[in-house]
Design an enzyme around this catalytic site. Structure first.
Site, short mmCIF file in Angstrom:
data_model
loop_
_atom_site.label_atom_id
_atom_site.label_comp_id
_atom_site.label_asym_id
_atom_site.label_seq_id
_atom_site.Cartn_x
_atom_site.Cartn_y
_atom_site.Cartn_z
N SER A 1 -8.97 -0.87 -5.12
CA SER A 1 -8.87 -0.28 -3.45
C SER A 1 -10.63 -0.77 -3.42
O SER A 1 -11.42 -1.70 -4.17
CB SER A 1 -8.23 1.11 -3.08
OG SER A 1 -8.47 0.87 -1.71
N LYS B 1 1.03 -0.77 -0.03
CA LYS B 1 -0.27 0.46 0.35
C LYS B 1 1.05 1.33 -0.25
O LYS B 1 1.25 1.55 1.14
CB LYS B 1 -1.02 -0.40 1.30
CG LYS B 1 -2.37 0.69 1.02
CD LYS B 1 -3.18 0.39 0.15
CE LYS B 1 -4.57 0.97 0.30
NZ LYS B 1 -5.11 0.54 -1.37
#
Length: 609
Positions: free
Chosen positions: A395, A193
């Protein structure tokens, strides 16, 4: 005497306001009236001119009127992808359209999956035997990808083809934050991330470099392969030219246009007059001006001429932009807005299946979950849902997609990024260096803990990390349930890493590789509609202001080029009245536009094909 002049000045000011406001409203009324009453006619034996302005997008992103009035800037031009493909699809079977002309010089950079959708539509047009001609003074990388799909590509003798490849570069500001005594409080789940890496590092991490390298390899490989196939070139040769352009340019005495022609990127070098004569000749008419219609006018004319007799339809909902809570305008994905559109699809008996077109980098986890549960309610009502991924469905975008009956993606779609993070900047040390100090007291250990002018309490930091970890675990469960995968298997390919559509299919995150039309066919198949079905574009209701902005943003460079500048000057005069629902109803009555009590246009938000 003083009282007389004071009264006279007040009267003059009042008159000024009336005149300025009247002019502003007149501009709006003329603009709306022309837009709603204009029905262009398609000339016989004409050329369809495809001239997109600005970025090609899934949905127009509407700027805030306040922002526009404060900045004095006109909204950036944008063009809907699906308007372009619809016009091309209709023109392919229209005997009045002889050929298509691509004028791409006003088009800005667009994502590769979007360009591939458009390229497929152009190739389908060519497959009917109709010619496609591309012209331009220069071509950017995005523009050239579409131009390469033409039968003949023209370039100005002093022009160039600017293909540079794909890259990912970011500014890393860890040292700058240290010098400013700013601390980044970061909470994340998933080692890939990387959105917060610029706050923590001065360079790209090995994990991010690995993921980005794989992604760029897929994107560039697909671009090179497509160009080579369309132009009958060798990818290796094109790679060599782009790696050492000066070496090859030297062979053409520094002439970029000659280089483009010599390497097979374009067919002819010509000025505008010569190109027009060529197009006229291809249409078997005398040299000079040829009959033509812009794709926007053609789309309006074609829609008005259609008859919609299909009993079964595939509903289409576009989810484009950041995912946010509540109601949001086009260009953003609001949880309430999306739930409302999904509910419309559920309650419409004519809609038998839904295609959800996603182009989103993510956003609110809670909003994504609300949309996901609305999708599952639609499925429980017996209506299959197929997801078609655009340039990005990552996401929160993937969170929404997970429960779909089928997921379709382009090989170059950016998807995955199954992870979670949160960040907050702590300015306490920097403020103290300036002599600004924070002090006080609270009733709990976490009271006032989210203030940027003081360090986050350790207890609140633990709460934040536990919450982020819980969201991540829930995300894994959502994917595991939707994709019928073991949670441990999902965890192995998650960690916040982004994948290309090609890799996502290999990993089981995507079912099929294909375009938007492939997803439509899949939805019709799942709903057992056969070949006789229509399409319904489901959009959120628009108010008068949003409708005007949609027209301005979508056609700002094509229609009424001076209208926006005039409207903006009136706005900046500072005397424009607030357009309340009551006032809107009054003005709409003058224009013959029905309005709801809220001021929203009482027009259908279903666009059918």
């Amino acid at each position: 005497m003083k009282i007389f002049f004071r009264g006279l000045l007040r009267w003059i000011d009042r008159l000024r306001r009336i005149v300025v406001n009247g002019l502003f409203l007149l501009v709006i009324m003329v603009f709306v009236a022309v837009m709603l009453t204009a029905h262009p006619k398609v000339p016989d034996q004409a050329a369809l001119v495809l001239d997109p302005h600005g970025q090609i997008v899934e949905e127009l992103e509407l700027p805030s009127p306040l922002t526009m009035s404060l900045t004095g800037a006109a909204p950036m031009g944008q063009t809907r992808l699906h308007d372009l493909t619809a016009a091309i699809r209709d023109a392919a079977g229209d005997k009045r359209i002889r050929l298509m002309v691509l004028k791409l010089d006003d088009m800005s950079r667009s994502s590769l999956p979007v360009l591939q959708e458009l390229r497929r539509a152009i190739e389908a047009f060519r497959a009917t035997g109709k010619m496609v001609i591309a012209e331009g003074p220069n071509y950017t990388q995005s523009q050239y990808y579409l131009a390469a799909a033409a039968n003949t590509v023209f370039l100005h003798p002093m022009g160039y083809v600017a293909i540079e490849g794909f890259s990912i570069y970011r500014n890393y500001i860890r040292d700058a934050l240290d010098k400013l005594h700013i601390t980044a409080e970061v909470f994340r789940a998933g080692k890939y991330k990387s959105a917060i890496e610029p706050l923590l590092r001065n360079d790209m991490s090995d994990a991010d470099r690995e993921a980005n390298g794989a992604l760029l390899k897929t994107l560039w490989g697909s671009y090179l392969k497509d160009i080579a196939r369309m132009r009958n070139l060798r990818p290796q040769r094109l790679q060599q030219v782009l790696d050492t352009p000066s070496r090859y340019l030297n062979d053409y005495h520094g002439n970029l246009a000659e280089l483009a022609k010599g390497e097979g990127l374009v067919d002819e070098l010509a000025d505008q007059g010569t190109i027009d004569d060529y197009i006229a000749g291809a249409m078997d008419i005398e040299q000079g001006e040829y009959p033509a219609i812009a794709f926007r006018d053609y789309l309006h004319a074609a829609v008005s001429e259609k008859e919609h007799k299909h009993a079964g339809r595939v509903g289409i909902i576009v989810a484009s932009g950041m995912i946010l809570d509540g109601e949001q305008p086009p260009g953003s994905i609001g949880s309430d807005t999306m739930v409302e559109m999904l509910q419309q699809a559920r309650e419409d008996n004519a809609i038998k299946a839904v295609v959800l077109r996603i182009d989103s980098p993510g956003g609110s986890a809670q909003a994504s979950e609300e949309i996901r549960t609305a999708i599952m309610r639609l499925q429980k009502a017996g209506k299959p849902v197929v997801v078609s991924m655009g340039g990005v469905a990552a996401s929160g975008g993937y969170w929404m997609a997970a429960p779909a009956n089928e997921i379709w993606a382009s090989p170059t779609t950016i998807t995955g990024s199954i992870g979670a993070f949160g960040v907050m900047l702590n300015l306490q040390q920097g403020l103290e260096q300036l002599g600004i100090h924070s002090d006080g007291l609270g009733t709990t250990t976490i009271a006032g803990g989210m203030r940027p002018d003081r360090a986050m309490p350790p207890e609140l930091s633990r709460v934040m990390q536990l919450t982020i970890s819980d969201v991540y675990q829930h995300f894994l469960s959502v994917v595991a349930s939707g994709r019928k995968m073991d949670k441990s298997r999902v965890a192995a390919i998650a960690e916040g890493r982004v994948w290309s559509g090609l890799d996502a299919q290999r990993l089981g995150l995507v079912d099929h590789l294909g375009g938007f039309d492939d997803a439509i066919k899949a939805a019709a198949r799942l709903a057992a509609l056969g070949d006789d079905y229509g399409r319904s574009w489901i959009r959120a209701p628009e108010g008068l202001g949003e409708m005007l902005l949609s027209r301005i943003v979508g056609e700002t460079d094509a229609l009424f080029p001076g209208v926006w500048q005039g409207m903006n000057r009136l706005l900046m005069a500072g005397s424009t009245p607030a357009l309340s629902p009551a006032i809107l109803r009054q003005y709409a009555g003058w224009l013959g536009l029905p309005l709801h009590q809220s001021g929203a246009l009482a027009l259908s938000n279903l666009r059918v094909e």
